[in-house]
Scaffold this active site. Structure first.
Site, PDB file in Angstrom:
ATOM      1  N   PHE A  93       0.802  -1.220   0.000  1.00  0.00           N
ATOM      2  CA  PHE A  93       0.000   0.000   0.000  1.00  0.00           C
ATOM      3  C   PHE A  93       0.834   1.268   0.000  1.00  0.00           C
ATOM      4  O   PHE A  93       0.363   2.341  -0.378  1.00  0.00           O
ATOM      5  CB  PHE A  93      -0.968  -0.010   1.199  1.00  0.00           C
ATOM      6  CG  PHE A  93      -0.380   0.402   2.520  1.00  0.00           C
ATOM      7  CD1 PHE A  93      -0.610   1.666   3.035  1.00  0.00           C
ATOM      8  CD2 PHE A  93       0.369  -0.485   3.278  1.00  0.00           C
ATOM      9  CE1 PHE A  93      -0.095   2.046   4.270  1.00  0.00           C
ATOM     10  CE2 PHE A  93       0.887  -0.117   4.501  1.00  0.00           C
ATOM     11  CZ  PHE A  93       0.657   1.145   5.011  1.00  0.00           C
ATOM     12  N   LYS A  94       2.103   1.159   0.385  1.00  0.00           N
ATOM     13  CA  LYS A  94       2.959   2.347   0.416  1.00  0.00           C
ATOM     14  C   LYS A  94       3.146   2.939  -0.982  1.00  0.00           C
ATOM     15  O   LYS A  94       3.480   4.108  -1.131  1.00  0.00           O
ATOM     16  CB  LYS A  94       4.328   1.993   1.012  1.00  0.00           C
ATOM     17  CG  LYS A  94       4.277   1.303   2.377  1.00  0.00           C
ATOM     18  CD  LYS A  94       3.734   2.200   3.458  1.00  0.00           C
ATOM     19  CE  LYS A  94       3.560   1.483   4.776  1.00  0.00           C
ATOM     20  NZ  LYS A  94       4.754   1.263   5.547  1.00  0.00           N
TER      21      LYS A  94
END
Length: 488
Positions: free
Chosen positions: A109-110
């Site tokens: 998700f980063k």
């Protein structure tokens, strides 16, 4: 929109200045002076693509960026580097809705925020007349490091140094970082945990003597961690997008409330959701899901934050954190600067603090043990054929506990933060204990067979790639390493 310090409201910055600085001079974090309200209806927003929605949200926070500049950042960040046009697809499996945030180049998700942060930095530097080289200092518990390296590799005018716990990340996470190419990249394993790395990085930002030496050499520091407001704000977008997708799929009507369960270590991801709720998104409740390092679970139950406890290295390593930096922002929003400063001082000096916790209807804590995490992976697979990673499994187990405890039947979105391929060994062991003795990379083919999802191109053959970065240092030598590396 101005940004102010969490420990001193007289510290002020524009959005571009806050992004460049990364952290306040006193060690506090930047927060928006007010959380803006979305000025379009949910019906209008539902017609937007992810990129168009991102513009509607980001323009409310980055008010010193022009429309042209923001759209340049958004369109360059959210392009074909994601393997789906939706950027963050929502899938229903059984009774759960999974928001898949792992379709970027580093499978976590980063990527959502770190695909756009380099573009923010580039424009912010130009706006503020910065002609020095920006040194991005980053501590990672596993995923931020690779996503930041991917975003900043070979970006002109920057260097990036990433510190990760040498023995506290998965084999894939480690190779993603140590095989990273790019003239301006440096990756360092530390003999310690993420908290050691994060504390050292924060102390470097407030070391005036070192900063002066580096400025003379033509460097200034910034951060790609979620302590940087430029990392946090882009994450708000996918909460709106998730809500709108749930409505489009007929699970709710526009205007109905929704719940989210978020696997949380540094509290940044869930804080972005809280901002979305404050902006007007109809969210009923957030479940803050922890692993065995359940410092946030204890905080939301008791009001006491205590990092003086055993540190557990778990199968969900990105959550192996005892100092959740972004909780400071949340405290400031609910208590103000003075009390937040007192808490942070006490945390630094004594390792704990306590607040008078008011029954919080917006966020509650749940946690999952390692065995419960393994069990959740197997249960989801056996019931639906869907395979999730270890962090998503923590969230799923926490969601089940929350539902059983409260009987809350509001539809729940589980925020799925990483591809199962980043944690192949543990995922496959969850499905069959006989996989315990097999090689993590050989197991990828087995995972491909049982999941029906092809091994992502970005990690195919990663175990055969050349190791580029071999630096290792003691946790107490991080500042010295940075100084030696930049002043050599």
């Amino acid at each position: 929109m101005k940004y102010i310090g969490t420990r001193d409201e007289t510290i002020k910055a524009t959005a571009s200045q806050a992004i460049l600085k990364g952290i306040c001079p006193d060690g506090g974090l930047f927060i928006p002076s007010r959380i803006p309200k979305v000025n379009k209806s949910l019906s209008d927003l539902s017609k937007f693509s992810y990129q168009e929605l991102a513009y509607e949200i980001l323009r409310l926070y980055l008010t010193d960026f022009t429309e042209q500049e923001l759209k340049y950042c958004i369109n360059n960040a959210y392009d074909s580097k994601f393997d789906t046009q939706q950027i963050v697809p929502l899938v229903k499996k059984g009774d759960a809705l999974f928001l898949e945030l792992f379709h970027g180049k580093t499978l976590a998700f980063k990527d959502i925020a770190l695909s756009i942060l380099p573009y923010f930095m580039k424009i912010a530097a130009k706006k503020n007349g910065i002609d020095k080289e920006i040194v991005i200092l980053t501590a990672t518990s596993g995923d931020t490091g690779k996503a930041a390296l991917e975003g900043f590799a070979n970006v002109e005018g920057t260097k990036i140094i990433v510190f990760f716990p040498e023995d506290g990340v998965s084999p894939v996470q480690k190779l993603q970082m140590t095989t990273q190419e790019g003239e301006n990249t440096c990756v360092v394993g530390i003999k310690g945990n993420f908290d050691d790395a994060q504390s050292a990085v924060k102390s470097i930002f407030t070391d005036k003597e070192l900063s002066q030496k580096l400025e003379q050499k033509g460097y200034i520091f910034s951060s790609a961690n979620s302590i940087n407001i430029g990392r946090l704000v882009p994450q708000i977008v996918y909460y709106f997008y998730a809500y709108l997708q749930v409505a489009k799929q007929g699970e709710i009507a526009l205007g109905d409330t929704l719940n989210f369960t978020v696997p949380t270590g540094n509290f940044g991801d869930i804080l972005a959701g809280y901002y979305a709720k404050c902006m007007g998104l109809p969210v009923n409740h957030f479940v803050c899901a922890s692993n065995d390092n359940k410092v946030l679970y204890d905080f939301f139950r008791t009001g006491k934050y205590n990092k003086n406890r055993e540190f557990h290295v778990t199968i969900s390593p990105s959550m192996d954190i005892l100092i959740s930096s972004n909780l400071e922002r949340f405290l400031c929003h609910i208590m103000g600067q003075q009390k937040t400063k007192e808490c942070m001082t006490k945390l630094q000096n004594e390792g704990n603090y306590k607040i008078e916790i008011v029954q919080n209807d917006e966020i509650s804590g749940e946690y999952a043990t390692e065995q419960e995490t393994y069990g959740a992976i197997k249960q989801i697979y056996e019931q639906t054929g869907y395979i999730c990673d270890t962090h998503t499994a923590v969230a799923y187990a926490a969601y089940q506990k929350y539902k059983n405890r409260t009987n809350d039947n509001t539809p729940m979105v589980i925020v799925s933060t990483a591809s199962p391929y980043k944690f192949t060994k543990d995922v496959m062991v969850a499905l069959d204990e006989n996989n315990q003795n097999e090689d993590a990379f050989a197991l990828m083919k087995k995972l491909q067979k049982v999941s029906g999802v092809t091994i992502p191109t970005v990690i195919q053959g990663i175990e055969k790639r050349k190791i580029v970065h071999t630096h290792v240092c003691e946790k107490n030598n991080i500042k010295q390493f940075v100084s030696n590396y930049l002043l050599k």
